[in-house]
Design an enzyme around this catalytic site. Structure first.
Site, PDB file in Angstrom:
ATOM      1  N   TYR A 184      61.649 126.020 -11.236  1.00  0.00           N
ATOM      2  CA  TYR A 184      62.158 126.896 -12.304  1.00  0.00           C
ATOM      3  C   TYR A 184      62.540 125.970 -13.439  1.00  0.00           C
ATOM      4  O   TYR A 184      63.373 125.064 -13.255  1.00  0.00           O
ATOM      5  CB  TYR A 184      63.409 127.649 -11.862  1.00  0.00           C
ATOM      6  CG  TYR A 184      63.147 128.826 -10.964  1.00  0.00           C
ATOM      7  CD1 TYR A 184      62.505 129.959 -11.446  1.00  0.00           C
ATOM      8  CD2 TYR A 184      63.564 128.817  -9.640  1.00  0.00           C
ATOM      9  CE1 TYR A 184      62.274 131.053 -10.620  1.00  0.00           C
ATOM     10  CE2 TYR A 184      63.343 129.900  -8.820  1.00  0.00           C
ATOM     11  CZ  TYR A 184      62.700 131.016  -9.310  1.00  0.00           C
ATOM     12  OH  TYR A 184      62.481 132.082  -8.494  1.00  0.00           O
ATOM     13  N   PRO A 236      66.385 134.808 -11.727  1.00  0.00           N
ATOM     14  CA  PRO A 236      66.068 134.560 -10.314  1.00  0.00           C
ATOM     15  C   PRO A 236      66.751 133.322  -9.763  1.00  0.00           C
ATOM     16  O   PRO A 236      66.488 132.932  -8.634  1.00  0.00           O
ATOM     17  CB  PRO A 236      64.549 134.375 -10.352  1.00  0.00           C
ATOM     18  CG  PRO A 236      64.271 133.835 -11.696  1.00  0.00           C
ATOM     19  CD  PRO A 236      65.341 134.332 -12.626  1.00  0.00           C
TER      20      PRO A 236
END
Ligand code: FAD
Length: 663
Positions: free
Chosen positions: A280, A373
């Site tokens: 990420y 997320p």
């Protein structure tokens, strides 16, 4: 146009993502006539969410397929933190356990969403004998709920018209990249862009349903039909996601890492199944192209509206995201052996203002709450929403419970959603800050405090018809009965290992509590063999429950209620015939059920014998613990006939056909 087809179902589920699948799983298990539709022509096979929290793995165990997960997932045990050193190069500054050691038998695990949906789908097929399958591609056209004051109420008060899409129209097209990615163009299945033509009644179907569930994701059509607002804001944080098999000299690549670079931004490293690693990556100005989108204004928590800044996703490529990642990881190298998936998204932090309309149409999952997320919560909280809702609907549909239990869905799950957004806001701010703006200590403290929350095991449902405890001032402080001082009412039953009395096999208790839809009364009768008063209580409870005129006996016969006995007497003092026959029932052929009496005693083979200690129950006093069908502790009373009558009184508030006892 008049629809050519009509059908009647107990429940229509719109959307087959994690939330829709979990609802369908419960309904398949409990024999509820269900239809589940999705606008896409196939399920997903790569990318999207990937984190499974311990609580969800516990739930998978109760549905019998956690073994599949254990074989395939990557499991997180350690988390590493990297910060820039005095030369501006990243170096490891700390190592912490991932999650909370000991909170569950399962650790946080990762695998891509498509795999998880396959396990759910296979279990649905098995429980429904192949009769319940996702129908694709279908798009709802209209939704009507019959007015509550209708003089002659229908049994199926929700009407939804569905349109069958042509298969080739129901796959979203990607933005011109070869690698599978989440950068989708609108497609024929998006309501904003209805399929032209195809307007004959032949491809339309009217579904009459008792209840409808909108599990149709962040842009939920169902939510919009109900006029429910999705309150919150779109942040300016833009994140890229890469799923790659990396070639690197970074030493902690198979551990979870949070990396803050000096001026390149931040990365989270999440090792996955099959050698894949998910990155990420926070993208910064210059890394992406931002545009102001007045068409989708943002509502801030104070109700103020402002135009949203949106990332122009069409311009992003995997190479672009990788280049940012390489900059942050410097001086370590990062190259790609296999590229599996990528996406980029802007974080919206929103919660719907209601989770239902008229207690007839419900929304769940991303339709109710969206957030980043980073905490790995989206898919988990979505599944746990419908794990909470579907058994309650099944009880009402089967005529076993009054509809008055249904509002507990919104009250219980909205609190969880709000807690999640609050945590996510904190975490996003930390990740998006530059080193120096926030101390490393503060960063690690927030992660550490959040660890328990992200396991999913600390959800604490408040007082309601289905949770019997004094009304608390907050939903954070656990409430314990003096009879079980470590077993919080409103929280899930923590697991422990016991010995089956009949064959001496050690079992985790959760393995003996499958999701069958039953309420369970666990009679912790303590060391009955050495405490005459407890022995008398056990016999009195047995005699009371066995009375045929007793309503609880009826619930047991109907399978709504299961009673189990957990004693704490030394094996040398125990005989099988000590236990009342209600805990050793025989079927019509005379075959005994040997699996309802367990012992908190040392096993000759494995470590057992700590259950009473774990739950804070005294062996000389005992306790009677009531579990809901979803495994949450609903009530704790003394293990006496009076206690059992108290359970009956409590159940009679919402179980159809039970009347309160005269004590
Ligand atoms: P969804 O999984 O969104 O499922 C909704 C389903 O409903 C879909 O199958 C959709 O086709 C269907 N549907 C939608 N509208 C209709 C309609 N009108 N009619 C019929 N069917 C409809 N989470 C993470 O934790 N990490 C990530 O990296 C991550 N990346 C993501 C990338 C993308 C592109 C998306 C879309 C989501 C991502 N998420 C991620 C979020 C995560 O996938 C969700 O939190 C989770 O899937 C929510 O489950 P759900 O069942 O509520 O909704």
């Amino acid at each position: 146009t008049t629809p050519a087809k009509e059908s009647k179902v107990d429940v229509l589920i719109v959307g087959a993502g994690p939330a829709g699948y979990m609802a369908a799983l419960w309904f398949a298990r409990l024999g509820i006539k269900t239809k589940i539709i999705d606008k896409r022509s196939t399920q997903i096979f790569t990318g999207q969410a990937d984190g499974l929290q311990p609580r969800v793995l516990e739930v998978f165990e109760t549905f019998g397929f956690v073994d599949r997960a254990i074989k395939e997932v990557a499991v997180g045990y350690e988390a590493c933190f990297y910060e820039p050193d005095e030369n501006g190069l990243i170096r490891r500054v700390d190592k912490l356990p991932e999650g909370v050691p000991g909170i569950s038998r399962f650790n946080g695990s990762v695998i891509h969403q498509g795999r998880i949906e396959t396990w759910l789908s296979d279990a649905i097929t098995e429980f429904s004998n192949g009769t319940l399958n996702v129908e694709r591609p279908y798009l709802p056209q209209s939704l009507e709920i019959e007015a509550a004051d209708t003089p002659t109420p229908s049994e199926y008060p929700v009407k939804v018209v569905l349109k069958k899409l042509p298969d080739d129209n129901a796959s979203p097209e990607q933005f011109g990249h070869k690698v599978q990615n989440g950068l989708y163009r609108q497609f024929g299945g998006d309501q904003q862009n209805p399929v032209p033509g195809a307007e004959s009644g032949d491809d339309l179907e009217t579904v009459h349903a008792k209840y409808v569930l909108g599990c149709d994701g962040a842009h939920s059509w169902v939510r919009k039909q109900l006029g429910i607002e999705h309150k919150g804001e779109t942040t300016d944080y833009v994140w890229g996601v890469l799923d790659i098999v990396p070639v690197t000299d970074f030493p902690d690549i198979r551990k979870r890492c949070s990396i803050h670079s000096k001026d390149g931004g931040s990365i989270m490293v999440i090792p996955r199944e099959d050698g894949i690693v998910r990155f990420y990556i926070q993208l910064r100005e210059g890394d992406h192209i931002a545009t102001v989108d007045p068409a989708e204004p943002t509502t801030t928590p104070t109700g103020e509206k402002k135009p949203a800044t949106r990332v122009d996703r069409t311009k992003l490529t995997a190479e672009h995201i990788l280049a940012t990642a390489q900059k942050i990881m410097h001086p370590y190298s990062l190259e790609v052996a296999e590229m599996h998936w990528f996406t980029a998204y802007q974080i919206g932090q929103r919660v719907a203002t209601a989770f239902q309309k008229d207690q007839r149409v419900f929304i769940a999952g991303d339709a109710c709450h969206t957030h980043s997320p980073k905490a790995g919560q989206g898919m988990n909280v979505s599944m746990m929403d419908t794990f909470n809702l579907a058994w309650k609907l099944a009880y009402v549909i089967k005529g076993l419970a009054k509809p008055s239990i249904l509002p507990t869905y919104e009250s219980e799950r909205m609190t969880v959603a709000q807690d999640l957004i609050a945590y996510d806001q904190k975490l996003s701010r930390l990740f998006s800050s530059k080193p120096g703006e926030i101390s490393t200590d503060e960063f690690r403290r927030v992660i550490d405090q959040g660890s328990a929350f992200t396991t999913g095991c600390t959800v604490n449902y408040q007082t309601s018809l289905l949770i019997d405890k004094p009304a608390a001032e907050d939903n954070v402080t656990p409430y314990y009965s003096p009879l079980a001082t470590k077993l919080a009412i409103g929280m899930r039953l923590p697991d422990t290992k016991l010995v089956m009395q009949s064959d001496a096999r050690p079992w985790y208790l959760n393995q003996r509590l499958p999701s069958t839809g039953q309420f369970r009364v666990l009679v912790f009768i303590g060391d009955y063999a050495q405490t005459p008063a407890l022995k008398a209580q056990m016999e009195a409870i047995g005699a009371y429950l066995a009375k045929p005129e007793n309503s609880l006996q009826r619930l047991r016969t109907d399978g709504v209620l299961q009673t189990m006995l957990i004693h704490a007497s030394p094996q040398a003092k125990v005989e099988w015939d000590d236990f009342p026959l209600v805990f050793r029932p025989r079927d019509e052929r005379g075959v005994m059920d040997y699996w309802l009496v367990m012992a908190d005693t040392p096993s000759l083979h494995e470590t057992t014998g700590n259950a009473y200690e774990t739950y804070g129950i005294e062996k000389g006093v005992g306790a009677l613990v009531v579990l809901r069908p979803d495994g949450y502790v609903a009530k704790v009373v003394e293990p006496t006939v009076e206690g059992v009558k108290g359970v009956w009184d409590w159940l009679s508030q919402f179980v159809v056909g039970l009347t309160p006892t005269e004590i």
